[in-house]
Design a protein around this motif. Structure first.
Motif, PDB file in Angstrom:
ATOM      1  N   TYR A 189      56.256  54.953  32.736  1.00 53.08           N
ATOM      2  CA  TYR A 189      57.509  54.355  33.172  1.00 53.08           C
ATOM      3  C   TYR A 189      57.357  53.024  33.894  1.00 53.08           C
ATOM      4  N   SER A 190      56.280  52.828  34.602  1.00 56.00           N
ATOM      5  CA  SER A 190      56.205  51.635  35.437  1.00 56.00           C
ATOM      6  C   SER A 190      54.760  51.291  35.748  1.00 56.00           C
TER       7      SER A 190
ATOM      8  N   ASN B 127      57.433  46.141  41.114  1.00 58.92           N
ATOM      9  CA  ASN B 127      56.696  46.964  40.160  1.00 58.92           C
ATOM     10  C   ASN B 127      55.644  47.835  40.812  1.00 58.92           C
TER      11      ASN B 127
ATOM     12  N   ALA C  42      60.923  41.622  32.509  1.00 57.42           N
ATOM     13  CA  ALA C  42      60.244  42.045  33.728  1.00 57.42           C
ATOM     14  C   ALA C  42      59.612  43.419  33.572  1.00 57.42           C
ATOM     15  N   ASN C  43      59.750  44.015  32.394  1.00 60.79           N
ATOM     16  CA  ASN C  43      59.241  45.367  32.200  1.00 60.79           C
ATOM     17  C   ASN C  43      58.454  45.464  30.903  1.00 60.79           C
ATOM     18  N   ASN C  44      57.554  46.437  30.841  1.00 59.43           N
ATOM     19  CA  ASN C  44      56.758  46.608  29.628  1.00 59.43           C
ATOM     20  C   ASN C  44      57.629  46.949  28.427  1.00 59.43           C
TER      21      ASN C  44
ATOM     22  N   ILE D 106      63.689  52.383  29.736  1.00 58.79           N
ATOM     23  CA  ILE D 106      62.795  53.532  29.847  1.00 58.79           C
ATOM     24  C   ILE D 106      63.647  54.765  30.116  1.00 58.79           C
ATOM     25  N   PRO D 107      63.616  55.732  29.206  1.00 55.01           N
ATOM     26  CA  PRO D 107      64.457  56.913  29.421  1.00 55.01           C
ATOM     27  C   PRO D 107      64.035  57.645  30.698  1.00 55.01           C
TER      28      PRO D 107
ATOM     29  N   TRP E 160      59.127  53.519  41.110  1.00 61.44           N
ATOM     30  CA  TRP E 160      59.109  54.944  40.772  1.00 61.44           C
ATOM     31  C   TRP E 160      58.365  55.135  39.459  1.00 61.44           C
TER      32      TRP E 160
ATOM     33  N   LEU F  63      56.943  55.171  23.326  1.00 59.19           N
ATOM     34  CA  LEU F  63      58.357  54.823  23.170  1.00 59.19           C
ATOM     35  C   LEU F  63      58.578  53.968  21.926  1.00 59.19           C
TER      36      LEU F  63
END
Lengths: 1100, 519
Positions: free
Chosen positions: A1007-1008, A998, B477-479, B74-75, A1002, B510
């Motif tokens: 996005y991250s 993370n 593992a992602n928001n 996530i686009p 990118w 989003l």
């Protein structure tokens, strides 16, 4: 031009030879004057002169660097003269604007001159890459790739906030094509392009003079905002009779400066990262024999490398071979080749009374590390000068470069700037060499794609195959790309001494290149499955015509004062035509490369253009010389250019400069050998690129769209909007300098201070596309560059004889401070680039040096504590903060030349302080677990915390063997130092795989959780740029084999870093373009390399 | 010697203008320039399918099957930015058209008014698509740079409220319907209209159908929004009640679409192949489990037309399960088991039309409207017509294919197979006992009809109706743990139109639902 040969009417003709007292060499170019008259001449290449004078006249002999001498002539007709060197005078003659040679002491501005010796010692295929560190204030940035990749030269920082920053290139008085090379857009162009300066052959260059400031370059007006490089080719001058020079070199390039890869783990991830169906050890199993039991150990098809540690036990690789699970040690670097290059030069010269001619032929074969990539050049150079009459001299120069580039290096972008192409530590380059094509020569087929294949058994069906790498291998091995070009730079110059005081020079020149390109893309699959492959060819012509007339009037007012006035006109016309077509819809016959193989109608390549450019200028200069110690010069130039709209296309560039040799006036201590002060002011400019300002509609045709219909024609407005009201850029520059020599020239010092303001910066300003275009051409603001340049020559040990130990050193330093002073519409900042979806931005902020790098830092709460999100990662601040600046603060070089007996050693280091880069691709490798850094905390040994994951998904630190409810304990934990959003200390331990994936990922906060601030690093370095160790054969041996001088040497370029602040790449890896703002983040053109070679030089 | 290069003033002025460009244009040519500027997002093109749709909307709609990966919801910024740039470039061409038109005399304007009117329909269609993706977007002040002669500082556009824009477009389209009914085109201009209008070939009735069908689409989309409920009901009733005054797309012959006439012109679908079926493992055309299972179970006559079985699947249609572990998904794909979109009909068919609005879609809207208003018989008729029209629509696409080197052409669906399908358990109207079950039938048929051919419409409808119901692997593992409900504004706009963006920043998430997404 009509040539008149007038014959003077004097009583007798006096002839003679002039020699130097020190070495007995004949002196060409000595001015001979009959005292009290205007009658004069100069000695020829053999030091001979011939002049008519009445008996009992006095002849005055003068020559730069020598004491003037007067001789009374009685009735004799032969007078031989010896002249004594004048230690108080410098011998240096400098080529200045319009090719006018001037005594160094008369210059009121700084120049740097680099001589041939410094360019050829390490066999650089072009002159620009031999200039690192050799001239204060001249910075070189080479795009990695090798002999055909672009090189950017910048002088005194960058004069343009976003446009071209390349100096004007002038070859023997003729402005020639250089152009830009921009290699940042992989999808637009997959091969690394070069620029025009690469064509010039170092072996044919006598010297390069860099005109840095506005005053020095003022005579080039609107083309000189970035300074001027005057290249003078070698001529026969200064030699006697017939001479032959020969040199040959051979060198090898090897890939260098790769990231510090880890060799501990392979692809995949632990279960606490994600469940992709792997077992607790991180492996998956294949059923290879179809018995329903998954018996063969395999790896996850992951781009991340947080997988199991290498254990040497059997595992299935993507190519269907079961191998020990170990690092291959044959990874990324093995996709490239060791490249070898050779360079052979033969030059002959002949000097006679009435002519001097030098002809040289060079063959360069330049290998490059990109597979099967090579460049060869045949370079012929003719430089001749003929006295066609007593008052007439004709110079003819021809540079002819015949060049073939095979497979211009293919960008490695997909393997650096892209997760799916980063080669892991398990796989090996030769697996791709075996698998990129099928046994029948078609492109690989993956089972997952469902595409048909004649060899379905060969389909790739196991995890780990990276089509990005296979595509690269295919592109470099099956597709070929050839460029053939012929470039001729030729000029004809006629000198006419109308009277001894009045001289006319006329010149016409061309720089013409014809280029032919063939692009062959191989058939990828059998014709039965569809047509693939393509063939494209294009022809490009670069046509450049230059003409100039210059009238010079010199008047010696009295014994102390001389005035010189010049007036002239020059004009340049450029026409570039580019035309290319390609097959469409594939090739109708497999790998049959011709336009006739097109399945559909041929298509144009989209580069079919005609581009015309016209520029002319009226020029005037006035020089005043008092006692050869005080000089003033004023110049003016009025330009017109076709790139600006009518009514605003003409502008005037004035300049003035002065110099004063104070050591000739004041009584200074004897160690102070020479001292000169200088000062200047000038204005130069810049205009938009051809057609950039023009606002007009593009048009196109959709052809017939219905039976019996007419062609459907349409227009549209381009998303790059022009501006008919654009004004030219102007650079106004002050400069002051001091030149001094001490202890009989043992120490030399040259210091310049300059202060330049560049107003009305032209730039295609990026705007919100919702405004109606993506960019608009605008005058956006004002820049200032000020700085200090210091050049020091020092001889710590001065040998008295040729065999003694001798040590010369040169230190070049340049400090430049750039500042954005103003932006249009009272804006406070200008955005150059937005990286990766608002992850980082490159901006120029008013009051600061341009090129500030902004990123999102860690979010801080009201107490200033770092905030950690519920996922255990730092939260990012939605606001940007400044973390770096792209402008270097200090650049320079340190050069040492040592010689003892027949050995000589040349060592060139160059350095840079300040200037940040953000090599995103290299940092993404950390997110993929490929770098050493990503091993941190991978287990207890590497500092990992032990923890279990509770029901709510939080990591709880523990020393127990299992969690309270029997949860597995992991040992790869990391704990972010900070507080949660509600203010409590963060206790959520996360897997280091999650952290690295993370943190170095990118994208912006949208996005991250990537922390781009970690990507931005100061790029300070000291590089060992060149080493050359040479041995000169003793004269008695050389003479025996019929030569005068034979030298053999070994050399290296780009050898190692003495220091670098960025460890995982070459300091120049992100150089991609001749524009500064495109050199910040892209490491994806080609790997860096180092060069080593041998050389032989001989003269006969 | 010098005369060879000395210059006259004319040398400079003549070299100023780009020889490939022209200084002036006409309403006719700029009209076509406007239409063609967005063709790559109507005809199936590479960037739209590979960059924008492949990893985003086609996953959210589960019309393809893919391999699960962290960060997948996530686009990608490149895709949303490409869509954004395309739209605003198109808007810029529209503003240019207005500029050229406004510079004409009143008489010249009157003769050419219809060009402006039909252009507005096309513009609103695209604008609605943008709003449905992004929510608030700059529109009323946008695209004005050229109109304001390059005054870029005053060309920054505010973001318009999506609901306000819907209202404005519905108002305008209503008056356009009325206006077109009274429009007669001077014969002299009809010829150039027929040439320049490569969409409807100068057929004014087709434009009327387009306009009214677009109104139905928009009115239906806002039918659940309190503020629009009555308007939606009234106007849909008005249109459907009088298709003579308000002609709509009712048969496949009347479909509004860009047909490919010659693949040697720029109007073609050559980009479709690299868009979904390029080499390598991009999962652009691999089937998703839900869709394949439904079509299998009910013997959907479109199944062999839309899909082909995996190379080693022995003729069976198998889709990738989005909830499976990635190793399982990869193994299935690597074994050549997964069905793909029929290359003969879709990816390799360079004559694939650019679909704008068609009879099946309109009938599904009708079915939903009639279901909502309690008119079950009409709802059923429209529903069944839609299924038949959809199948025949794909039959039609199959018929124009020029695909070579791929699978053999599938046989077209027959009336019998369509009838059998309509009677199948999960399709049969009468077997659905409740109106919500019937709505689910309609939604499922929409989803199948749109599949990846009309991805944007499909995503709007699956979000609005929350039907069919999809399950996804949760990405812890992602928001962003599940698919988004809108795209966020691309960074180019955020960076360069910062002040205006700040007004909508809070809604730009989003997870922020569109105003019509009330379920």
């Amino acid at each position: 031009m009509i040539m008149i040969v007038s014959s003077p009417a004097f009583a007798q003709t006096i002839t003679g030879k002039i020699t130097s007292t020190s070495d007995g060499q004949l002196l060409p170019g000595v001015s001979v004057l009959v005292k009290g008259t205007t009658s004069g001449t100069t000695s020829d290449a053999d030091g001979a002169f011939s002049i008519s004078a009445k008996p009992n006249s006095t002849l005055v002999f003068s020559f730069i660097g020598y004491k003037s001498k007067e001789m009374v002539v009685g009735t004799q007709t032969v007078v031989d003269v010896t002249m004594e060197e004048d230690a108080s005078q410098l011998k240096e003659v400098v080529i200045t604007g319009l090719g006018i040679a001037k005594d160094q002491r008369a210059l009121g501005y700084a120049t740097s001159t680099i001589n041939n010796e410094a360019l050829v010692k390490t066999a650089s295929p072009n002159f620009a890459s031999a200039l690192y560190g050799k001239a204060p204030g001249v910075t070189i940035n080479a795009t990695p790739g090798g002999a055909t990749s672009g090189i950017s030269v910048s002088i005194r920082g960058f004069s343009s906030i976003s446009g071209n920053t390349q100096p004007l290139l002038v070859l023997d008085g003729v402005p020639i094509r250089n152009g830009e090379s921009r290699n940042t857009d992989f999808w637009g162009d997959q091969r690394i392009r070069g620029n025009g300066l690469l064509d010039l052959n170092p072996a044919d260059i006598e010297s390069i003079t860099v005109l840095k400031g506005a005053s020095a370059a003022a005579l080039y007006g609107s083309e000189a905002v970035n300074g001027v490089m005057l290249v003078t080719t070698k001529s026969g001058k200064g030699k006697k009779g017939f001479g032959v020079d020969f040199s040959a070199s051979y060198n090898v390039d090897k890939i260098a400066y790769l990231p510090r890869y880890q060799n501990v783990r392979g692809p995949g991830y632990p279960l606490n990262y994600n469940n992709g169906g792997q077992d607790a050890a991180g492996f998956i199993y294949y059923d290879t024999d179809g018995d329903g039991t998954k018996e063969t150990r395999g790896l996850l098809g992951a781009t991340v490398n947080f997988g199991p540690k290498f254990d040497g036990q059997p595992v299935m690789a993507f190519d269907g071979v079961i191998r020990p699970y170990s690092p291959s040690n044959n990874s990324y670097a093995n996709l490239f080749q060791n490249a070898s290059s050779s360079n052979i030069n033969l030059a002959v010269s002949k000097v006679t009374d009435n002519a001097n001619v030098r002809f040289s032929f060079t063959r360069q074969d330049n290998g490059m590390i990109s597979y099967d990539s090579k460049n060869s050049k045949n370079i012929a150079n003719l430089n001749s000068s003929f006295n066609t009459g007593k008052k007439l001299k004709t110079d003819i120069t021809v540079n002819y470069v015949n060049q073939h580039t095979h497979n211009r290096p293919f960008k490695v972008d997909r393997m650096i700037n892209n997760f799916t192409g980063m080669m892991n530590r398990f796989e090996s380059a030769d697996w791709y060499f075996n698998k990129y094509q099928t046994s029948q020569g078609y492109k690989y087929v993956t089972a997952a794609s469902g595409n048909p294949s004649l060899t379905p058994d060969e389909n790739i069906k196991y995890n780990g195959f990276k089509s990005d790498i296979a595509d690269y291998v295919w592109s470099t091995r099956k597709n070929t790309y050839d460029e053939y070009s012929n470039r001729i730079i030729a000029s004809l110059t006629q000198h006419w001494d109308i009277t001894p005081e009045l001289n006319l020079r006329g010149r016409i020149a061309t720089d013409f290149t014809s280029e032919r390109i063939e692009d062959r893309q191989a058939t990828e699959k059998p014709l039965a499955f569809g047509y693939t492959g393509s063939f494209a060819m294009s022809n490009n012509l670069y046509n450049n015509v230059f003409g100039e007339a210059l009238l010079t009037y010199t008047k010696k007012l009295n014994a102390d004062m001389t005035v010189q006035v010049r007036g002239g006109y020059n004009a340049r016309k450029e026409l570039t035509t580019m035309f290319g077509v390609t097959t469409d819809g594939g090739l109708s016959t497999e790998s049959f490369f011709d336009l006739s193989a097109s399945v559909n109608n041929l298509k144009t390549l989209g580069t079919n253009t005609r581009s015309r450019f016209t520029r002319d200028a009226y020029i005037g200069t006035a020089n005043f010389d008092y006692k050869n110690l005080f000089f003033v010069e004023g110049t003016i130039r009025r330009d017109r250019t076709s790139t600006l709209a009518k009514g605003s296309n003409s502008f005037v560039y004035p300049s003035v400069n002065t110099s004063f040799v104070f050591t000739d006036v004041f009584n200074l201590p004897s160690f102070f050998s020479y001292g000169k002060l200088r000062g200047s002011f000038g204005i130069v400019g810049n205009y938009p690129q051809t057609y950039q300002a023009n606002v007009a509609y593009q048009q196109g045709s959709l052809q017939v769209q219905q039976t019996g219909g007419q062609s459907v024609l349409y227009t549209y407005m381009n998303s790059s909007y022009g501006n008919d009201k654009i004004r030219p850029e102007q650079k106004r520059e002050f400069e002051f300098g001091l030149e001094a020599k001490f202890f009989n020239n043992r120490i030399g010092l040259d210091v310049s201070y300059y202060n330049a303001q560049i107003v009305d910066q032209i730039l295609p300003l990026s705007i919100a596309s919702s405004s109606g275009a993506k960019s608009i051409l605008a005058n956006v603001g004002t820049l200032r560059n000020k700085g200090l340049e210091v050049g020091i020559n020092f001889s710590p040990i001065q040998g008295t004889g040729a065999n003694d130990f001798n040590w010369d050193m040169v230190i070049n330093l340049a400090q430049n401070a750039n500042k954005v002073e103003k932006l249009a519409n009272n804006s406070t900042e200008l955005l150059h680039q937005d990286y990766d979806g608002n992850a980082a931005q490159l901006r120029s902020v008013v009051g600061r040096p341009m090129g500030d790098i902004f990123v999102h830092g860690i979010l801080k709460n009201a107490e200033g504590q770092q905030v950690v999100g519920p996922n255990g990662l730092y939260q990012l601040d939605p606001e940007f903060k400044r973390v770096g600046n792209a402008m270097p603060k200090l650049t320079g070089g340190f050069i040492n030349n040592l010689s003892y007996k027949n050995f000589s050693l040349d060592v060139v280091t160059d350095f840079r302080v300040g200037g940040s880069i953000m090599p995103t691709g290299i940092n993404w490798m950390t997110s993929r677990g490929l770098t050493e850094e990503s091993l941190n905390a991978m287990d207890a040994e590497h500092g990992g915390l032990s923890y279990y994951v509770d029901a709510s998904g939080n990591g709880i630190q523990t020393n127990a063997a299992a969690g309270p409810a029997g949860q597995t304990v992991y040992h790869d934990g990391m704990l972010m130092d900070g507080v949660t959003t509600t203010g409590e200390a963060n206790t959520n331990v996360i897997s280091q795989a999650v952290y690295y994936n993370n943190t170095y990922n990118w994208g912006g906060p949208q996005y991250s959780s990537s922390r781009y601030e970690l990507y931005v690093k100061k790029n300070n370095f000291i590089k060992m740029r060149e080493i050359s160790l040479a041995y000169r054969l003793p004269a008695f041996i050389a003479n025996k084999i019929g030569t005068q001088n034979v030298t053999v040497s070994v050399f290296g370029r780009n050898l190692f870093f003495i220091y670098r602040s960025v460890k995982d790449l070459d300091a120049e890896q992100t150089n991609a373009s001749t524009r500064w703002y495109e050199n910040v983040n892209n490491a994806g053109n080609a790997p860096a390399f180092r060069t080593m070679g041998v050389m032989l030089r001989a003269s006969f | 010697m010098l005369s060879a290069v000395s210059c006259k003033e004319s040398d400079f002025t003549e070299s100023y203008a780009d020889p490939s460009k022209i200084a002036e244009t006409s309403v006719e040519k700029q009209f076509t320039g406007f239409l063609q500027s967005t063709k790559d997002y109507i005809l199936p093109g590479y960037t739209n399918y590979f960059v924008a749709l492949r990893t985003s909307i086609n996953h959210y709609n589960q019309v393809t099957g893919w391999i699960n990966d962290s960060g997948q919801y996530i686009p990608g910024s490149a895709g949303s930015e490409a869509v954004w740039f395309n739209y605003y470039n198109m808007l810029a061409q529209y503003r240019e058209l207005q500029k050229v038109y406004n510079a004409k005399t009143a008489t010249e304007q009157a003769d050419r008014k219809f060009f402006m009117t039909v252009a507005t329909i096309y513009l609103y269609d695209q604008t609605q698509r943008m709003i449905d993706l992004f929510g608030a977007i700059p529109f009323t002040e946008a695209g004005m740079l050229s109109t304001k002669t390059g005054d870029y500082a005053n060309s920054l556009a505010k973001f318009d409220d999506p609901q306000t824009l819907y209202t404005m477009m519905l108002d305008d389209l209503k008056s356009i319907s009325a206006e077109l009914n009274t429009t007669t085109i001077n014969a002299g201009y009809l010829k150039s209209f027929q040439t320049q209008d490569f969409v409807n070939k100068g057929d004014l009735t087709a434009w009327k159908r387009y306009s009214n069908s677009l109104r139905l689409r928009m009115l239906n989309r806002v039918s659940g929004v309190e503020a629009f409920k009555s308007r939606s009901a009234t106007e849909m009733a008005e249109i459907l009640g009088n298709t003579t005054t308000y002609p709509i797309v009712e048969t496949n012959d009347q479909n509004i679409q860009i047909n490919v006439f010659s693949i040697n012109s720029d109007i073609n679908s050559k980009g479709f192949q690299d868009g979904i079926a390029s080499n390598g493992d991009w999962y652009g055309n691999t089937a998703g489990k839900k869709m394949i299972d439904f079509m299998n179970t009910n013997a959907d006559p479109r199944l062999p037309i839309l899909f082909e079985p995996g190379a080693n699947a022995g003729g069976k249609y198998i889709g990738i399960d989005p909830t499976a572990a990635s190793a399982t998904q990869t193994a299935l794909a690597n074994a050549g088991q997964v069905a793909i979109y029929n290359r003969y009909v879709t990816s390799h068919n360079q004559f694939f039309p650019g679909v704008i609005i068609n009879a099946a879609e309109v009938n599904l809207i009708k079915a939903e409207y009639y279901l909502r208003t309690g008119n079950d018989a009409s709802a059923k008729a429209a529903y069944e017509t839609a299924i038949s029209q959809s199948t025949k629509f794909y039959n039609g696409i199959l018929a124009v294919s020029n695909a070579t080197g791929v699978n053999a052409a599938p046989a077209p669906a027959t009336d019998a197979s369509i009838a059998a399908y309509i009677a199948a358990d999960a399709v049969n109207w009468d077997k659905a006992s409740t109106s919500s079950a019937k709505l689910a039938l309609i939604a499922t048929q929409k989803w199948l009809h749109f599949n990846l051919v009309q991805p944007y419409e499909n995503w709007a409808e699956t979000r609005r109706l929350d039907l069919p119901t999809f399950t996804f692997q949760v990405d812890n593992a992602n928001n962003q743990t599940l698919p988004p409900v809108k795209w966020t504004i691309p960074s180019n706009e955020i960076s360069y139109n910062t002040a205006n963006y700040s007004a909508v920043r809070d809604q730009d998430k989003l997870t922020t639902k569109l105003f019509w997404d009330v379920k």
